[in-house]
Design a protein around this motif. Sequence first.
Motif, PDB file in Angstrom:
ATOM      1  N   ARG A 116     -67.592  64.978-112.317  1.00 33.40           N
ATOM      2  CA  ARG A 116     -66.488  64.542-111.469  1.00 33.40           C
ATOM      3  C   ARG A 116     -66.954  64.434-110.017  1.00 33.40           C
ATOM      4  NH1 ARG A 116     -63.799  64.165-114.745  1.00 33.40           N
ATOM      5  NH2 ARG A 116     -62.266  65.770-115.167  1.00 33.40           N
ATOM      6  N   MET A 117     -67.816  65.374-109.609  1.00 33.83           N
ATOM      7  CA  MET A 117     -68.352  65.347-108.242  1.00 33.83           C
ATOM      8  C   MET A 117     -69.215  64.104-108.039  1.00 33.83           C
ATOM      9  SD  MET A 117     -70.733  68.242-106.388  1.00 33.83           S
ATOM     10  CE  MET A 117     -69.717  69.505-107.154  1.00 33.83           C
ATOM     11  N   ILE A 118     -70.037  63.786-109.049  1.00 35.30           N
ATOM     12  CA  ILE A 118     -70.877  62.579-108.964  1.00 35.30           C
ATOM     13  C   ILE A 118     -69.991  61.341-108.913  1.00 35.30           C
ATOM     14  CG2 ILE A 118     -72.602  61.184-110.170  1.00 35.30           C
ATOM     15  CD1 ILE A 118     -73.683  63.819-111.351  1.00 35.30           C
TER      16      ILE A 118
ATOM     17  N   ARG B 245     -70.229  56.935-107.287  1.00 30.48           N
ATOM     18  CA  ARG B 245     -69.900  55.796-108.140  1.00 30.48           C
ATOM     19  C   ARG B 245     -68.816  54.948-107.504  1.00 30.48           C
ATOM     20  NH1 ARG B 245     -70.429  59.793-112.955  1.00 30.48           N
ATOM     21  NH2 ARG B 245     -72.517  59.281-113.746  1.00 30.48           N
ATOM     22  N   SER B 246     -68.879  53.650-107.770  1.00 27.74           N
ATOM     23  CA  SER B 246     -67.844  52.747-107.276  1.00 27.74           C
ATOM     24  C   SER B 246     -66.540  53.027-108.005  1.00 27.74           C
ATOM     25  CB  SER B 246     -68.261  51.297-107.518  1.00 27.74           C
ATOM     26  OG  SER B 246     -68.257  51.004-108.913  1.00 27.74           O
ATOM     27  N   ALA B 247     -65.449  52.497-107.485  1.00 28.07           N
ATOM     28  CA  ALA B 247     -64.139  52.738-108.085  1.00 28.07           C
ATOM     29  C   ALA B 247     -64.096  52.235-109.531  1.00 28.07           C
ATOM     30  CB  ALA B 247     -63.050  52.078-107.254  1.00 28.07           C
ATOM     31  N   GLN B 248     -64.662  51.048-109.795  1.00 28.04           N
ATOM     32  CA  GLN B 248     -64.654  50.505-111.153  1.00 28.04           C
ATOM     33  C   GLN B 248     -65.484  51.376-112.099  1.00 28.04           C
ATOM     34  OE1 GLN B 248     -65.334  46.281-111.727  1.00 28.04           O
ATOM     35  NE2 GLN B 248     -64.657  45.820-109.636  1.00 28.04           N
ATOM     36  N   THR B 249     -66.670  51.771-111.661  1.00 29.00           N
ATOM     37  CA  THR B 249     -67.526  52.611-112.497  1.00 29.00           C
ATOM     38  C   THR B 249     -66.904  53.984-112.691  1.00 29.00           C
ATOM     39  OG1 THR B 249     -69.436  51.463-111.561  1.00 29.00           O
ATOM     40  CG2 THR B 249     -69.870  53.466-112.797  1.00 29.00           C
ATOM     41  N   ARG B 250     -66.275  54.487-111.638  1.00 27.02           N
ATOM     42  CA  ARG B 250     -65.630  55.799-111.680  1.00 27.02           C
ATOM     43  C   ARG B 250     -64.556  55.851-112.761  1.00 27.02           C
ATOM     44  NH1 ARG B 250     -63.452  57.491-105.878  1.00 27.02           N
ATOM     45  NH2 ARG B 250     -65.500  56.591-105.405  1.00 27.02           N
ATOM     46  N   LEU B 251     -63.682  54.858-112.772  1.00 30.78           N
ATOM     47  CA  LEU B 251     -62.594  54.831-113.746  1.00 30.78           C
ATOM     48  C   LEU B 251     -63.131  54.561-115.148  1.00 30.78           C
ATOM     49  CD1 LEU B 251     -59.599  55.026-114.286  1.00 30.78           C
ATOM     50  CD2 LEU B 251     -59.360  52.623-113.636  1.00 30.78           C
TER      51      LEU B 251
ATOM     52  N   PHE C 174     -64.581  57.752-116.519  1.00 28.21           N
ATOM     53  CA  PHE C 174     -63.520  58.680-116.901  1.00 28.21           C
ATOM     54  C   PHE C 174     -62.912  58.297-118.245  1.00 28.21           C
ATOM     55  CE2 PHE C 174     -58.988  59.857-116.823  1.00 28.21           C
ATOM     56  CZ  PHE C 174     -59.101  61.230-116.699  1.00 28.21           C
ATOM     57  N   ILE C 175     -62.695  57.009-118.474  1.00 25.45           N
ATOM     58  CA  ILE C 175     -62.129  56.553-119.742  1.00 25.45           C
ATOM     59  C   ILE C 175     -63.088  56.853-120.891  1.00 25.45           C
ATOM     60  CG2 ILE C 175     -61.491  54.477-121.043  1.00 25.45           C
ATOM     61  CD1 ILE C 175     -60.337  53.382-118.404  1.00 25.45           C
ATOM     62  N   CYS C 176     -64.378  56.643-120.669  1.00 30.38           N
ATOM     63  CA  CYS C 176     -65.373  56.972-121.695  1.00 30.38           C
ATOM     64  C   CYS C 176     -65.349  58.472-122.005  1.00 30.38           C
ATOM     65  CB  CYS C 176     -66.771  56.562-121.235  1.00 30.38           C
ATOM     66  SG  CYS C 176     -67.085  54.788-121.218  1.00 30.38           S
ATOM     67  N   GLU C 177     -65.226  59.274-120.962  1.00 23.99           N
ATOM     68  CA  GLU C 177     -65.192  60.731-121.161  1.00 23.99           C
ATOM     69  C   GLU C 177     -63.978  61.147-121.975  1.00 23.99           C
ATOM     70  OE1 GLU C 177     -63.958  64.297-118.367  1.00 23.99           O
ATOM     71  OE2 GLU C 177     -65.978  63.613-117.822  1.00 23.99           O
ATOM     72  N   MET C 178     -62.814  60.614-121.631  1.00 26.43           N
ATOM     73  CA  MET C 178     -61.596  60.968-122.349  1.00 26.43           C
ATOM     74  C   MET C 178     -61.687  60.577-123.818  1.00 26.43           C
ATOM     75  SD  MET C 178     -59.387  62.567-120.440  1.00 26.43           S
ATOM     76  CE  MET C 178     -60.860  63.422-119.870  1.00 26.43           C
ATOM     77  N   ARG C 179     -62.197  59.371-124.073  1.00 32.22           N
ATOM     78  CA  ARG C 179     -62.316  58.934-125.456  1.00 32.22           C
ATOM     79  C   ARG C 179     -63.285  59.821-126.229  1.00 32.22           C
ATOM     80  NH1 ARG C 179     -65.309  57.086-129.008  1.00 32.22           N
ATOM     81  NH2 ARG C 179     -64.495  55.864-130.748  1.00 32.22           N
TER      82      ARG C 179
ATOM     83  N   ALA D  12     -70.392  51.776-117.346  1.00 33.31           N
ATOM     84  CA  ALA D  12     -70.081  53.048-116.687  1.00 33.31           C
ATOM     85  C   ALA D  12     -71.311  53.931-116.530  1.00 33.31           C
ATOM     86  CB  ALA D  12     -69.022  53.791-117.492  1.00 33.31           C
ATOM     87  N   ASP D  13     -72.434  53.533-117.147  1.00 29.27           N
ATOM     88  CA  ASP D  13     -73.631  54.379-117.165  1.00 29.27           C
ATOM     89  C   ASP D  13     -73.268  55.758-117.706  1.00 29.27           C
ATOM     90  OD1 ASP D  13     -76.309  54.988-116.809  1.00 29.27           O
ATOM     91  OD2 ASP D  13     -76.057  55.652-114.735  1.00 29.27           O
ATOM     92  N   PHE D  14     -72.527  55.737-118.814  1.00 30.48           N
ATOM     93  CA  PHE D  14     -71.997  56.975-119.394  1.00 30.48           C
ATOM     94  C   PHE D  14     -72.988  57.572-120.381  1.00 30.48           C
ATOM     95  CE2 PHE D  14     -69.578  59.127-122.794  1.00 30.48           C
ATOM     96  CZ  PHE D  14     -68.952  60.122-122.055  1.00 30.48           C
ATOM     97  N   ASP D  15     -73.332  58.822-120.172  1.00 28.25           N
ATOM     98  CA  ASP D  15     -74.178  59.601-121.085  1.00 28.25           C
ATOM     99  C   ASP D  15     -73.412  60.845-121.464  1.00 28.25           C
ATOM    100  OD1 ASP D  15     -76.023  61.110-122.417  1.00 28.25           O
ATOM    101  OD2 ASP D  15     -77.551  61.098-120.836  1.00 28.25           O
ATOM    102  N   GLY D  16     -72.967  60.892-122.717  1.00 29.34           N
ATOM    103  CA  GLY D  16     -72.094  61.993-123.147  1.00 29.34           C
ATOM    104  C   GLY D  16     -72.798  63.320-123.373  1.00 29.34           C
TER     105      GLY D  16
END
Length: 230
Positions: free
Chosen positions: A134-136, A141-147, A150-155, A221-225
């Motif tokens: 969340r701090m990162i 992160r840009s607003a689009q990447t940030r959201l 977050f959506i990837c994390e929730m899913r 999102a550059d999401f790594d779970g």
Amino acid sequence: MVRHFQYFTRLGQLEVDLLSALEKSPEKVAAGKLMWKEGDPSEEMAVLSKGWAFSSYTLEDGSRMILDIFLPGDVIGLREFSARTHQANVETVTECTLCRFPLRHLDDIFENSPRLTHTFFSIAATQQSMLVERMINLGRRSAQTRLSHFICEMRSRLSRTNPDLEKDFRLPLSQQMLADTMGLTPVHVSRVFTQLREKGLVYRDRHQVSIPDLDRLIGFADFDGSYLRM
């Protein structure tokens, strides 16, 4: 809670019995109610059996920063195990079923089950990792990447106890709650959802979120779970 913990480790009957003891006396709490507030004596934790809740910190100017989103199976208050007072407000998002238990009940688990002790520490470490992400999000992160992140994390988190979860899921957070989580204004959150829809990444209809191409969203999102111990 048992199903949530089974994601982290294999449970024997002893572990199942110890966890089940924490979920006695379920309590229904309406949406939008405080479970406890910042500064209250830290004498209990809670297991969230049903519904969504969140923790938040109130700043000097009265604004709010949401720190944690709690989902079914989560232990609330684990980070404050050794604190004398609660460090944040905890409030329900939807109608919830929760089971409160005194902090001393964890002593029984620590004395009787090394496996569950290890698992509790793993869950506490995961909660800490989510705060780091969340701090990162807020700082880099840009607003689009940030959201999108977050959506990837929730899913990903929802899929732990819902293995058949598809690309559509319910996200019962208001625009203001999302803004307080993302460090944005509600208007900016709405604008970002519009931008993500135009890119074909995320569609939202009130509290329902649809992801047309999950892999594409994860890449964007550059999401790594791995921080979720996925």
